[in-house]
Design an enzyme around this catalytic site. Structure first.
Site, PDB file in Angstrom:
ATOM      1  N   GLN A 270       0.826  -1.215   0.000  1.00 63.21           N
ATOM      2  CA  GLN A 270       0.000   0.000   0.000  1.00 63.21           C
ATOM      3  C   GLN A 270       0.854   1.257   0.000  1.00 63.21           C
ATOM      4  O   GLN A 270       0.475   2.279  -0.570  1.00 63.21           O
ATOM      5  CB  GLN A 270      -0.947  -0.010   1.200  1.00 63.21           C
ATOM      6  CG  GLN A 270      -1.992  -1.105   1.135  1.00 63.21           C
ATOM      7  CD  GLN A 270      -2.807  -1.061  -0.147  1.00 63.21           C
ATOM      8  OE1 GLN A 270      -3.524  -0.104  -0.423  1.00 63.21           O
ATOM      9  NE2 GLN A 270      -2.698  -2.115  -0.955  1.00 63.21           N
ATOM     10  N   HIS A 273       1.622   3.132  -3.307  1.00 58.46           N
ATOM     11  CA  HIS A 273       0.620   3.954  -3.984  1.00 58.46           C
ATOM     12  C   HIS A 273       0.999   5.434  -3.997  1.00 58.46           C
ATOM     13  O   HIS A 273       0.799   6.134  -4.994  1.00 58.46           O
ATOM     14  CB  HIS A 273      -0.743   3.816  -3.297  1.00 58.46           C
ATOM     15  CG  HIS A 273      -1.560   2.666  -3.749  1.00 58.46           C
ATOM     16  ND1 HIS A 273      -2.194   2.620  -4.966  1.00 58.46           N
ATOM     17  CD2 HIS A 273      -1.866   1.498  -3.133  1.00 58.46           C
ATOM     18  CE1 HIS A 273      -2.853   1.492  -5.087  1.00 58.46           C
ATOM     19  NE2 HIS A 273      -2.672   0.782  -3.992  1.00 58.46           N
ATOM     20  N   GLU A 339      -9.093   1.967   5.925  1.00 57.12           N
ATOM     21  CA  GLU A 339      -9.634   1.628   4.602  1.00 57.12           C
ATOM     22  C   GLU A 339      -9.533   0.115   4.379  1.00 57.12           C
ATOM     23  O   GLU A 339     -10.498  -0.544   4.008  1.00 57.12           O
ATOM     24  CB  GLU A 339      -8.851   2.383   3.531  1.00 57.12           C
ATOM     25  CG  GLU A 339      -9.280   2.064   2.113  1.00 57.12           C
ATOM     26  CD  GLU A 339      -8.348   2.667   1.075  1.00 57.12           C
ATOM     27  OE1 GLU A 339      -8.745   2.725  -0.103  1.00 57.12           O
ATOM     28  OE2 GLU A 339      -7.214   3.065   1.427  1.00 57.12           O
ATOM     29  N   HIS A 340      -8.329  -0.422   4.590  1.00 52.12           N
ATOM     30  CA  HIS A 340      -8.086  -1.863   4.494  1.00 52.12           C
ATOM     31  C   HIS A 340      -7.589  -2.356   5.853  1.00 52.12           C
ATOM     32  O   HIS A 340      -6.646  -1.794   6.386  1.00 52.12           O
ATOM     33  CB  HIS A 340      -7.011  -2.187   3.460  1.00 52.12           C
ATOM     34  CG  HIS A 340      -7.197  -1.545   2.122  1.00 52.12           C
ATOM     35  ND1 HIS A 340      -6.583  -0.358   1.773  1.00 52.12           N
ATOM     36  CD2 HIS A 340      -7.921  -1.936   1.048  1.00 52.12           C
ATOM     37  CE1 HIS A 340      -6.918  -0.047   0.530  1.00 52.12           C
ATOM     38  NE2 HIS A 340      -7.729  -0.977   0.074  1.00 52.12           N
ATOM     39  N   ASP A 373      -7.623  -5.647  -4.081  1.00 46.87           N
ATOM     40  CA  ASP A 373      -7.381  -4.616  -5.088  1.00 46.87           C
ATOM     41  C   ASP A 373      -7.743  -5.095  -6.485  1.00 46.87           C
ATOM     42  O   ASP A 373      -8.130  -4.297  -7.345  1.00 46.87           O
ATOM     43  CB  ASP A 373      -5.905  -4.204  -5.069  1.00 46.87           C
ATOM     44  CG  ASP A 373      -5.560  -3.291  -3.909  1.00 46.87           C
ATOM     45  OD1 ASP A 373      -6.484  -2.704  -3.326  1.00 46.87           O
ATOM     46  OD2 ASP A 373      -4.366  -3.164  -3.591  1.00 46.87           O
ATOM     47  N   HIS A 432     -53.144  20.750   6.186  1.00 47.40           N
ATOM     48  CA  HIS A 432     -52.836  19.338   6.002  1.00 47.40           C
ATOM     49  C   HIS A 432     -54.077  18.483   6.310  1.00 47.40           C
ATOM     50  O   HIS A 432     -54.405  17.549   5.577  1.00 47.40           O
ATOM     51  CB  HIS A 432     -51.694  18.902   6.927  1.00 47.40           C
ATOM     52  CG  HIS A 432     -50.327  19.289   6.444  1.00 47.40           C
ATOM     53  ND1 HIS A 432     -49.953  20.596   6.227  1.00 47.40           N
ATOM     54  CD2 HIS A 432     -49.240  18.518   6.123  1.00 47.40           C
ATOM     55  CE1 HIS A 432     -48.700  20.626   5.811  1.00 47.40           C
ATOM     56  NE2 HIS A 432     -48.238  19.372   5.736  1.00 47.40           N
TER      57      HIS A 432
END
Length: 440
Positions: A270, A273, A339-340, A373, A432
């Site tokens: 990761q 990235h 996230e992961h 992924d 109403h």
């Protein structure tokens, strides 16, 4: 290379945990100030602004903003057979999982003659963004497009940055993936300007082939850098968005049973990235922590994106967090909301069931994040920056609306008429009640 945070013997409140744990510092507000003129320019000038912005940010002025169909077809024809086979397998697996995500309509008989139905209706048109900066992401084409197709969206447009060395076209594997998925509306537009194009369209603008450019969409999804996130924030309300995605994150909850080589490899996977990517190991084992640190040194020296990985691992967003036991580790990862999240402990499946905050959970030594992924079948567009505390990853639900259909007959309405009138009068809204009385 990677710092340690020692939480052993400490009892921290949730607030103190959040303040202590590492997190990438991303200033979306400042980025929004930067991209606001870009968004406004695209809204006002359409194609002319898009071409100028491509020249400014991507170093190329695309001849065609909308990629010609023959260029998409040609990209598929020259696609490496092994890459094509991998993409086709990924598409098949992601379709299987996302087909199962579609929620069912239902009908409730509230009383005789009184029913409420709920229908799930797909949005009309979506804009799917695929990054192309530090890396290119045909996998993100799959994740965005398959989820939208499974939801029943009829009109899909994909945007990805023009590549200077490709004559202003997006990456050819991105184009080939669009072809495999049956998508022929692809734009050579990147960054915040792509989000603006999707939100506002390019009304009145003509591409060089005489065709009207992109029409506005209802929802914009897909990952991107902080400027893409900022642009999404600016257009939210004009269109729906999936999330303001930030730098990618991996957290690994591990004990002494974990393989240090596996953990180190996953942290690096990761980190490659982005220099802002977060890699966090939460462990109760000092022995494992030391072994992972040693493996990181060896693996970083050998990895292709060495400088990028080293920056990410040594940044304030990455750390090895030492805890007393797996129970304390669960408290940490639930507060972090990665996230992961990988679980590499004894009884990993049971531990995973107790996780309450994560974009996606990867259980055991043979479920690395890299699997998700590409080929697990799950979606890899996931909430970052702690948003997993309240947000889901991309899926069929991202492109659906729940619409309730109310159908009462005269007797069913008459039965509750007096109560509706009483309710309306209590709220000071007598008209109403009169709308009900008028029917009797």
């Amino acid at each position: 290379m990677i710092t340690r945070i020692d939480l052993r013997g400490r009892t921290l409140s949730r607030r103190e945990l959040l303040d202590t744990l590492p997190r990438a510092e991303v200033d979306v507000e400042h980025a929004a100030e930067v991209v606001a003129p870009i968004v406004a320019d695209v809204r006002k000038r359409g194609a002319a602004a898009l071409r100028e912005l491509a020249e400014r940010f991507d170093g190329v002025r695309p001849e065609h903003l909308r990629v010609p169909t023959d260029a998409i077809t040609a990209a598929l024809e020259v696609l490496d057979p092994q890459v094509r086979a991998a993409l086709e397998e990924t598409i098949q697996r992601v379709r299987l999982v996302h087909a199962a995500q579609r929620p069912a309509d239902f009908t409730v008989q509230v009383a005789p003659g009184a029913q409420v139905r709920q229908r799930w209706i797909p949005v009309r048109r979506v804009g799917l963004y695929v990054p192309g900066g530090l890396a290119v992401y045909p996998s993100s084409v799959v994740m965005n497009v398959v989820a939208a197709q499974a939801a029943g969206v009829e009109s899909l447009a994909v945007a990805s940055p023009p590549q200077k060395d490709r004559g202003g076209l997006p990456d050819p594997v991105v184009l080939a993936t669009a072809a495999l998925l049956g998508v022929d509306e692809v734009y050579a537009v990147g960054g915040a300007q792509a989000v603006a194009m999707f939100a506002y369209g390019a009304a009145g603008s003509q591409d060089v082939d005489g065709e009207t450019l992109c029409e506005p969409v209802d929802v914009v999804t897909g990952p991107g850098n902080v400027y893409v996130a900022a642009a999404k924030r600016l257009v939210r309300g004009v269109v729906g968005i999936d999330a303001e995605a930030g730098p990618t994150e991996i957290a690994v909850l591990a004990d002494i049973t974990a393989d240090a080589n596996h953990v180190a490899a996953d942290l690096i996977s990761q980190a490659e990235h982005d220099p802002l990517a977060a890699s966090v190991l939460v462990t109760s084992s000092v022995e494992l922590a030391g072994a992972v640190e040693a493996k990181l040194v060896d693996r970083v020296d050998a990895t292709f994106h060495r400088a990028r990985v080293q920056t990410a691992l040594s940044g304030t967003q990455s750390a090895i967090v030492l805890v007393d036991d797996v129970e304390a580790g669960l408290e940490v990862v639930n507060a972090y909301g990665a996230e992961h999240l990988e679980i590499q402990t004894r009884d990993a499946a049971a531990v995973a069931e107790r996780v309450t905050s994560a974009g996606a959970i990867f259980v055991g030594p043979y479920s690395p994040v890299s699997l998700g992924d590409y080929m697990a079948g799950s979606n890899h567009v996931l909430p970052t920056g702690g948003c997993a505390h309240y947000a889901s990853g991309l899926g069929v639900h991202s492109y659906l609306r729940a619409v309730q259909v109310v159908e009462y007959d005269a007797d069913a309405l008459s039965e509750v008429a007096d109560r509706i009138v009483a309710f309306a009068d209590a709220e000071g809204l007598p008209a109403h009640g009169e709308a009900v009385r008028a029917r009797f």
